[in-house]
Write a protein that holds these residues in place. Structure first.
Motif, PDB file in Angstrom:
ATOM      1  N   ASP A   1       2.968  -5.925   9.740  1.00 33.66           N
ATOM      2  CA  ASP A   1       3.047  -6.941   8.682  1.00 33.66           C
ATOM      3  C   ASP A   1       2.574  -6.411   7.328  1.00 33.66           C
ATOM      4  O   ASP A   1       2.801  -7.058   6.297  1.00 33.66           O
ATOM      5  CB  ASP A   1       2.185  -8.164   9.046  1.00 33.66           C
ATOM      6  N   VAL A   2       1.864  -5.283   7.323  1.00 35.71           N
ATOM      7  CA  VAL A   2       1.273  -4.779   6.070  1.00 35.71           C
ATOM      8  C   VAL A   2       2.393  -4.289   5.138  1.00 35.71           C
ATOM      9  O   VAL A   2       3.201  -3.442   5.531  1.00 35.71           O
ATOM     10  CB  VAL A   2       0.270  -3.638   6.356  1.00 35.71           C
ATOM     11  N   PRO A   3       2.457  -4.830   3.909  1.00 38.94           N
ATOM     12  CA  PRO A   3       3.520  -4.421   2.983  1.00 38.94           C
ATOM     13  C   PRO A   3       3.330  -2.975   2.514  1.00 38.94           C
ATOM     14  O   PRO A   3       2.212  -2.569   2.195  1.00 38.94           O
ATOM     15  CB  PRO A   3       3.384  -5.402   1.815  1.00 38.94           C
ATOM     16  N   VAL A   4       4.428  -2.226   2.512  1.00 39.37           N
ATOM     17  CA  VAL A   4       4.380  -0.799   2.181  1.00 39.37           C
ATOM     18  C   VAL A   4       5.343  -0.523   1.026  1.00 39.37           C
ATOM     19  O   VAL A   4       6.474  -1.035   1.019  1.00 39.37           O
ATOM     20  CB  VAL A   4       4.783   0.049   3.411  1.00 39.37           C
TER      21      VAL A   4
ATOM     22  N   ILE B   1       0.834  -1.208   0.000  1.00 40.86           N
ATOM     23  CA  ILE B   1       0.000   0.000   0.000  1.00 40.86           C
ATOM     24  C   ILE B   1       0.874   1.267   0.000  1.00 40.86           C
ATOM     25  O   ILE B   1       2.093   1.203   0.206  1.00 40.86           O
ATOM     26  CB  ILE B   1      -0.988   0.016   1.192  1.00 40.86           C
ATOM     27  N   GLY B   2       0.229   2.404  -0.237  1.00 41.39           N
ATOM     28  CA  GLY B   2       0.924   3.697  -0.212  1.00 41.39           C
ATOM     29  C   GLY B   2       0.862   4.452  -1.529  1.00 41.39           C
ATOM     30  O   GLY B   2       1.489   5.510  -1.663  1.00 41.39           O
TER      31      GLY B   2
ATOM     32  N   CYS C   1      -5.058   3.790   6.128  1.00 42.32           N
ATOM     33  CA  CYS C   1      -6.273   4.334   5.497  1.00 42.32           C
ATOM     34  C   CYS C   1      -5.978   4.959   4.137  1.00 42.32           C
ATOM     35  O   CYS C   1      -6.870   5.523   3.503  1.00 42.32           O
ATOM     36  CB  CYS C   1      -6.901   5.407   6.398  1.00 42.32           C
ATOM     37  N   ASP C   2      -4.718   4.869   3.671  1.00 41.11           N
ATOM     38  CA  ASP C   2      -4.345   5.578   2.440  1.00 41.11           C
ATOM     39  C   ASP C   2      -5.194   5.129   1.248  1.00 41.11           C
ATOM     40  O   ASP C   2      -5.303   3.931   0.967  1.00 41.11           O
ATOM     41  CB  ASP C   2      -2.852   5.344   2.143  1.00 41.11           C
TER      42      ASP C   2
END
Ligand code: CO
Ligand code: CO
Length: 314
Positions: free
Chosen positions: A218-221, A144-145, A264-265
């Motif tokens: 753990d969320v991939p960024v 995300i991002g 929330c992006d």
């Protein structure tokens, strides 16, 4: 709320697309999506908008068949530019095996582009966002991002290589991820787009009447996102998303404002968020790998308690 015996998925579950049964072997998936340019390159815009529109068919487990262009374009802009946008859309649809068979253009002060897509699925095989089960594991298939990176681009501060990587991720079809999840058999899925990871997960928990836990670390960024967040680069939509989920999310006290905003992006053409039973998760991860899906990360789980709520751990 619309209901009909052959309407297998309608508008009551906040699903990515509607599903209508034609006969016992065939159902169509119908969906529409379009938006304003996210980068300066018209061809790239066309590619990303098409990948994003096709994604709603993939989120339902389907195969895109035909699509129509939806275009808003300022009369004073060069027609070449519109040609490049459409070329990007055609190329990405072709990669998906989907034919663009027409469309409609209106004069508009700001360019807009997207597709209305018709896809196919066997009735009963359609994947809803409203069928996550307690004990399921949540798998995300893209980092995300993208909202933060493209906003930084509009402000002229996103480095070129960071933008290029994000564009590649946005341009990637969710085709491989969808095919992998259909081979495995999963409970529920949605794609991560404008409402961000939290907003789309909230749709899943509400529709499924379950709770969820997300492990933020753990969320991939995407690379470059933390630097931009450090410079307070945050899209307006991301702030709205954060306010929008306020009533349903319990944040770990140690999470910073930046970490909360990132969850929330607002995403463009994000990955699939797949809810799968624990005993099938290893199989799913290996099928995703076989399909060439680079990002395949367990980010959390579904719980019976706290229906409709999301607990975000640090
Ligand atoms: Co969607
Ligand atoms: Co959509």
């Amino acid at each position: 709320m619309v209901s009909h015996p052959d309407l297998l998925v309608g508008n009551d579950t906040g699903d990515d697309a509607a599903v209508y049964r034609l006969d016992k072997n065939t159902a169509i998936i119908v969906t529409v999506d379009f938006f304003t340019p996210i980068t300066d390159d018209p061809y790239e815009f066309g590619v990303i908008a098409a990948a994003n529109s096709l994604s709603d068919v993939y989120a339902m487990g389907g195969k895109p068949l035909v699509a129509l262009n939806i275009v808003g374009f300022p009369a004073e802009l060069a027609v070449d530019m519109l040609g490049d946008v459409l070329k990007g859309g055609y190329d990405k649809a072709a990669e998906a095996g989907c034919l663009i068979v027409g469309g409609h253009t209106v004069d508009d002060s700001e360019p807009k582009y997207g597709l209305s897509v018709v896809g196919l699925i066997e009735p009963g095989k359609e994947v809803s966002n409203a069928k996550a089960q307690p004990g399921d594991v949540l798998v995300l298939t893209k980092p995300i991002g993208t909202g933060i990176i493209t906003t930084g681009c509009k402000q002229g501060i996103t480095p070129d290589d960071i933008l290029k990587n994000a564009v590649d991720v946005m341009a990637t079809l969710n085709k491989g991820a969808a095919e992998a999840m259909m081979r495995v058999g999963i409970n529920s899925c949605t794609d991560i787009t404008g409402f961000g990871l939290m907003g789309h997960l909230r749709g899943m928990t509400r529709g499924s009447k379950v709770g969820a836990i997300i492990n933020a670390s753990d969320v991939p960024v995407l690379p470059g996102v933390w630097d931009l967040l450090g410079k307070n680069v945050v899209p307006g939509g991301t702030f709205r998303n954060m306010n929008g989920v306020e009533d349903s999310v319990d944040w770990d006290k140690s999470l910073t404002d930046q970490q909360r905003l990132l969850m929330c992006d607002a995403q463009t053409s994000g990955g699939l968020l797949i809810s799968v039973t624990k005993d099938k998760v290893e199989k799913l991860l290996s099928e995703l790998e076989i399909s060439g899906v680079e990002t395949r990360v367990i980010v959390g789980e579904i719980t019976a308690e706290n229906s409709g709520r999301i607990l975000v751990k640090a």
